[in-house]
Design a protein around this motif. Structure first.
Motif, PDB file in Angstrom:
ATOM      1  N   ARG A 216       0.868  -1.130  -0.047  1.00  0.00           N
ATOM      2  CA  ARG A 216       0.130   0.001  -0.034  1.00  0.00           C
ATOM      3  C   ARG A 216       0.734   1.285   0.032  1.00  0.00           C
ATOM      4  O   ARG A 216       0.439   2.171  -0.746  1.00  0.00           O
ATOM      5  N   LYS A 217       1.892   1.122   0.908  1.00  0.00           N
ATOM      6  CA  LYS A 217       2.774   2.440   0.803  1.00  0.00           C
ATOM      7  C   LYS A 217       3.676   2.530  -0.573  1.00  0.00           C
ATOM      8  O   LYS A 217       3.760   3.859  -1.137  1.00  0.00           O
ATOM      9  N   ASN A 218       3.913   1.651  -1.073  1.00  0.00           N
ATOM     10  CA  ASN A 218       4.684   1.807  -2.313  1.00  0.00           C
ATOM     11  C   ASN A 218       3.856   2.063  -3.493  1.00  0.00           C
ATOM     12  O   ASN A 218       4.457   2.482  -4.807  1.00  0.00           O
ATOM     13  N   PRO A 220       0.581   4.049  -3.967  1.00  0.00           N
ATOM     14  CA  PRO A 220      -0.742   4.419  -3.644  1.00  0.00           C
ATOM     15  C   PRO A 220      -2.004   4.349  -4.397  1.00  0.00           C
ATOM     16  O   PRO A 220      -3.002   4.509  -4.064  1.00  0.00           O
ATOM     17  N   VAL A 221      -1.861   3.979  -5.558  1.00  0.00           N
ATOM     18  CA  VAL A 221      -2.812   3.859  -6.509  1.00  0.00           C
ATOM     19  C   VAL A 221      -3.168   2.221  -6.854  1.00  0.00           C
ATOM     20  O   VAL A 221      -2.110   1.899  -7.437  1.00  0.00           O
ATOM     21  N   ARG A 222      -4.243   1.847  -6.304  1.00  0.00           N
ATOM     22  CA  ARG A 222      -4.519   0.426  -6.296  1.00  0.00           C
ATOM     23  C   ARG A 222      -5.885   0.194  -6.711  1.00  0.00           C
ATOM     24  O   ARG A 222      -6.593   0.910  -6.482  1.00  0.00           O
ATOM     25  N   ARG A 273       2.432   5.879  -9.529  1.00  0.00           N
ATOM     26  CA  ARG A 273       2.802   4.421  -9.319  1.00  0.00           C
ATOM     27  C   ARG A 273       1.506   3.632  -9.139  1.00  0.00           C
ATOM     28  O   ARG A 273       0.783   3.850  -8.069  1.00  0.00           O
ATOM     29  N   TYR A 274       1.272   2.604  -9.838  1.00  0.00           N
ATOM     30  CA  TYR A 274      -0.063   1.730  -9.595  1.00  0.00           C
ATOM     31  C   TYR A 274       0.266   0.316  -9.571  1.00  0.00           C
ATOM     32  O   TYR A 274       1.114  -0.161 -10.101  1.00  0.00           O
TER      33      TYR A 274
END
Length: 957
Positions: A216-218, A220-222, A273-274
């Motif tokens: 989740r930290k690395n 941010p868009v999921r 970053r996703y």
């Protein structure tokens, strides 16, 4: 099954109308009507079969279609048996036709009556088809469209069923996948696919990874997108857009797929970053569509997929940084922990339930979904009542057919079956012929499929290659598990998961595809038409109880008789004779391993027989009547007492597989096999693709005949004399499809005669003029070699090489000429080299995965340079008395999984077993996960010692 039987019968009707039309007479119109109606049904079946689980009426209709198609096939075969193939010419021929027609009037009347009856049935079935077509709104003209039934929606609802209990064994794969997600500083899109059979917990694992704080930290868009079989692609894109962007315009509801893809791509370019998960992907086309909506970006974006299909995983992971993770079943320890967590809330299993609990757990075979579901069922039972637990243990198949949690397990496993194309469904259901936990021979399986006519001919392809493709697809779909390989890329044995087998048995019974019995009275089915009969041995059956049950059993429709896993005098001679006598339409007869001392005479009246397996029986001779079986395609007499075949074998012009051999030493295959002596005109069997094993001791005539068998793909030849080497070279040049070649010379052990295949005048030394070299994958040579044949260095497709008793001199280093063969994956040397040193040089043997070195008394040193054999997985050293130490450079074999040391010197064993962690030898072998040591004890017993890391276990083998 109906979707397979109907086209098969329809094609046979077309052939009958075209080739035997004159024999039909007034029946031609009726046959044409039946063929046309079957064509309509075939189109309707494509959309009806996926809906049958949800409507019993459709299920019954499909069963009627299937039975009608089978009955038509019976009539066709009866027709051919009575009338076809009796052409006569001239005046005498006319008289014979008249006489034959008069004699066969009753037979013609019977056939006409049966065809009229089937026509009436077909009319009724067609009327029901039209009614269902209107009622269900099914348009068979668009049968190719994806119309799935509602049961497939259970897929995602139940995928997380394992979360009802804490899933064990997940931490290590979770951390492994997280490291793969986070590793690397590249800016390319990286794809990670998780593949495995239904119920392994793929979705659960990926969900844990996706929600991990580090991920989740690395990222941010999921986003998490459930794909499933019923994928509505535009709807899926709209769902993805809503997850990525909170403010979504109403206009997306009316956008085209191309417009939606562009919006997704634009959003992902902006957000940074996703990490996106596509869960439950079923086909490659989905990935080919969605990948164009995923920008590469400059942020190290990540995509994860879960799938049951290995083809999907490999198609999505095409870049060097991509990764496929194959999910495995739980270990025995983790399975037990999960089982106890679910039933006993983490407490210990009561002692009185231990045996039955382990028996139930064995059925689950490490499948978390099954463990949790069955555990939930058992949790409701009284732990003081062992009888209730035993009832569940013995009725798991019935529980799968009922309602509740096990019904859900069945539905999830059934999804994979329902998704199969029609040509693969009967191939999978056919596995119901095998008992639980049976190790299935792949060669035999594909030949059974071919004999059953499940495999479709394809333009420009050999039918065996098509069948191997079918098997490969079932493996890729995680429906069949490979348990052993013959050589790289070719599975040798396989199995099916116990619960998947239960699902297959249910569907096989529904479609009356296979009837399975152990021969006990209670296992005989009710009165029905049995098409395929599989007989399994049982612990308390010494003879089939047939006579008292015969009134309930009908053999006249039998097409396949298969005896499997029988280790006792299971089939009485009376029973077998009765079955064969009454099964005149039989096509497949599988009696491998049965206690049969002579070939039953009734076999030679089975004129439709295409497959006959008497492997492992005590049969010692083949009667001349074998020539009557002119449809025979597969004949297996391996491991029998047969050493000679009669000249009548030449009448079998359709024969593709001819297997007749017995081992010289049953305990050691290195000593080779006895072959059979065949008729001098063996080259007349032009359809032969496998000849295993022909005895060449009669001289150059039989060796020359081999050159006429231009369709050969597998050739095993024994008792070759040195002077016949030249003739064999001439014959081999003609075998342009040859893939496996085994040559044994005259003699025994290391006293064998020289194999002389180095005839330059016969072009075997030239890769350009010898076309057979382009196909050869396996080469086995058993006999002395003066020099290594030059042409071996040109075998670009060679995958496996066995050199046994070749005794090459020290100056003939076998490694020198073999090290750059681009596909060589397995080497087995036994008594192959007389030198003191073997050196695997850097850059050599790049594809080698298995290396076996045995019985080379002079070998004292072995060196592996850094960069040699980089992919070696298994190294076996056996009976090398002069080799005192491990190979120098063994530490360079970073991928080595197993080191086997059998009957090695005491110095070698000392250097392996008794080393401290600080010693040089320990450091050299510390990376090897498993070391196996085998040796004979002073009392003549055989012991195995296995070492895993710092642990050591010894047991009597």
């Amino acid at each position: 099954m109906a979707e397979t039987v109907v086209p098969l019968v329809s094609n046979r009707l077309a052939t009958l109308l075209r080739e035997e039309g004159s024999l039909l007479g007034g029946l031609r119109q009726e046959v044409q009507f039946i063929k046309d109606e079957l064509g309509q049904m075939r189109a309707f079946l494509k959309v009806a079969e996926p809906k049958e689980d949800d409507d019993p009426r459709l299920q019954e209709w499909i069963k009627q279609v299937c039975e009608a198609a089978y009955d038509i096939e019976d009539v066709l075969d009866e027709f051919v048996l009575r009338f076809a193939g009796h052409r006569h010419h001239g005046f005498c021929g006319s008289l014979q036709r008249i006489l034959k027609a008069i004699k066969s009037l009753p037979a013609r009347h019977q056939v006409a009556s049966e065809i009229q009856s089937i026509k009436s049935r077909i009319k009724n079935i067609s009327e029901l088809r039209r009614r269902y077509q209107d009622e269900f709104g099914i348009d068979h003209r668009v049968a190719g469209s994806s119309t799935m039934n509602d049961s497939r929606r259970y897929s995602r609802d139940d995928a997380l069923l394992v979360e009802e209990a804490k899933l064990v064994g997940i931490d290590q794969p979770k951390q492994h996948l997280i490291s793969k997600l986070l590793e690397g500083h590249d800016h390319q899109l990286k794809v990670i696919s998780v593949v495995g059979m239904a119920g392994l917990g793929k979705t659960t694992l990926v969900k844990k990874v996706h929600e991990d704080p580090k991920v989740r930290k690395n990222f941010p868009v999921r986003a998490w997108v459930t794909v499933s079989q019923t994928c509505d692609f535009p709807k899926l894109l709209r769902d993805l857009i809503r997850q990525l962007n909170k403010s979504v315009p109403q206009s997306i509801e009316s956008m085209t797929t191309a417009e939606l893809k562009k919006i997704v791509k634009d959003i992902l370019r902006r957000v940074g970053r996703y990490a996106i998960v596509f869960d439950d992907v079923w086909d490659v086309e989905f990935w080919n569509e969605i990948k164009f909506a995923l920008p590469e970006g400059n942020y190290g974006n990540r995509v994860m997929l879960t799938t049951r299909n290995a083809d999907v995983a490999s198609a999505s992971c095409t870049e060097s940084q991509d990764y496929v993770y194959k999910m495995e079943p739980l270990s025995i320890e983790d399975s037990w922990t999960l089982f106890c967590n679910k039933i006993f809330k983490g407490n210990h299993c009561p002692a009185h339930l231990m045996d039955v609990a382990k028996a139930v757990l064995d059925k689950c075979d490490g499948l978390p979904l099954a463990i949790v579901a069955i555990g939930g069922l058992l949790a409701s039972k009284d732990v003081s009542r062992i009888d209730e637990w035993e009832k569940i243990q013995h009725s798991l198949g019935g529980e799968l057919e009922g309602t509740g949690k096990l019904e859900r397990v069945k539905r999830i496993l059934s999804l994979s079956y329902n998704d199969l194309p029609s040509h693969l469904k009967p191939c999978l259901l056919y596995l119901s012929i095998y008992p639980e936990d049976y190790l299935i021979g792949c060669y035999r399986l594909i030949n059974l499929w071919i004999a059953e006519r499940f495999v479709e001919w394809r333009e420009g392809m050999n039918i065996e290659d098509v069948a191997w493709g079918y098997l490969g697809e079932l493996i890729n779909r995680s429906l069949i598990q490979v348990t052993g390989v013959f050589y790289e890329g070719l599975p040798n044995h396989c199995r099916i998961h116990d619960l998947m087998r239960e699902v297959i048995l249910i569907k096989s019974r529904e479609q009356n595809m296979v009837t399975v019995t152990t021969g006990q009275p209670m296992t005989w089915p009710s009165k029905e038409k049995v098409r395929r009969l599989a007989i399994h041995s049982s612990s308390n059956s010494s003879n089939i109880q047939y006579h008292q049950q015969r009134q309930f059993y009908c053999f006249e429709h039998l097409r396949s008789f298969i005896a499997v896993s029988s280790t006792n005098p299971f089939l009485s001679k009376t029973f077998l004779s009765e079955v064969l006598r009454s099964s005149k339409l039989l096509k497949v007869l599988e009696l491998g391993g049965e206690e049969i001392e002579e070939t039953p005479n009734e076999i030679f009246n089975l004129l439709h027989l295409t497959y006959l397996n008497l492997c492992g029986t005590k049969v010692e001779r083949v009667p001349r009547a074998i020539g009557k079986l002119q449809h025979l395609e597969y004949l297996n007499l391996g491991y029998s007492g047969v050493r000679e075949l009669p000249v009548e074998i030449l009448k079998l012009q359709k024969l593709r597989y001819l297997i007749v051999f017995q081992p010289v030493d049953p305990l050691d295959s290195n000593y080779g096999f006895h072959g059979f002596k065949g008729p001098s005109k063996l080259g007349g069997l032009l359809a032969l693709q496998m000849l295993n094993t022909i005895d060449a001791s009669s001289g150059s005539v039989i060796v020359k005949e081999i050159g006429k068998l231009t369709q050969l793909r597998v050739l095993y030849i024994t008792q070759l004399r040195r002077e016949d080497g030249k003739e064999l070279c001439s014959s081999l040049v003609n075998l342009t499809s040859l893939q496996e070649l085994s040559v044994d010379s005259v003699g025994k052990g290391d006293d064998r005669e020289i194999i002389d295949l180095n005839h330059h005048q016969h072009s075997l030394s030239s890769s350009t003029s010898c076309s057979f070299l382009q196909s050869l994958c396996v080469l086995m040579m058993r006999g002395r070699l003066e020099t290594m044949p030059v042409w071996i260095t040109h075998l670009q497709n060679l995958v496996r090489l066995d050199l046994i008793w070749s005794g090459l001199r020290a100056e003939e280093d076998p490694l020198e000429s073999l090290q750059h063969l681009p596909n060589l994956g397995v080497i087995s040397f036994c008594g192959s080299y007389q030198g003191e040193r073997l050196c695997f040089k850097a850059g050599g043997f790049l594809k080698l995965k298995q290396l076996w070195l045995r019985r080379m008394e002079g070998l004292r040193w072995m060196t592996i340079e850094e960069g040699a054999c980089p992919n070696l997985r298994k190294l076996v050293l056996a009976q090398l008395p002069s080799l005192e130490d491990l190979p120098s450079g063994i530490q360079h074999l970073s991928h080595l999984q197993e080191l086997g040391l059998y009957e090695m010197s005491s110095g070698m064993i000392e250097n392996v077993e008794n080393q401290g962690e600080e010693s040089e030898n320990y450091r050299r072998m510390a990376h090897i996960p498993e070391i196996v040591i085998g040796f004979y004890t002073d009392d003549g017993g055989w012991r195995i010692c296995r070492l895993w890391g710092k642990q050591k276990k010894t047991f009597l083998a």
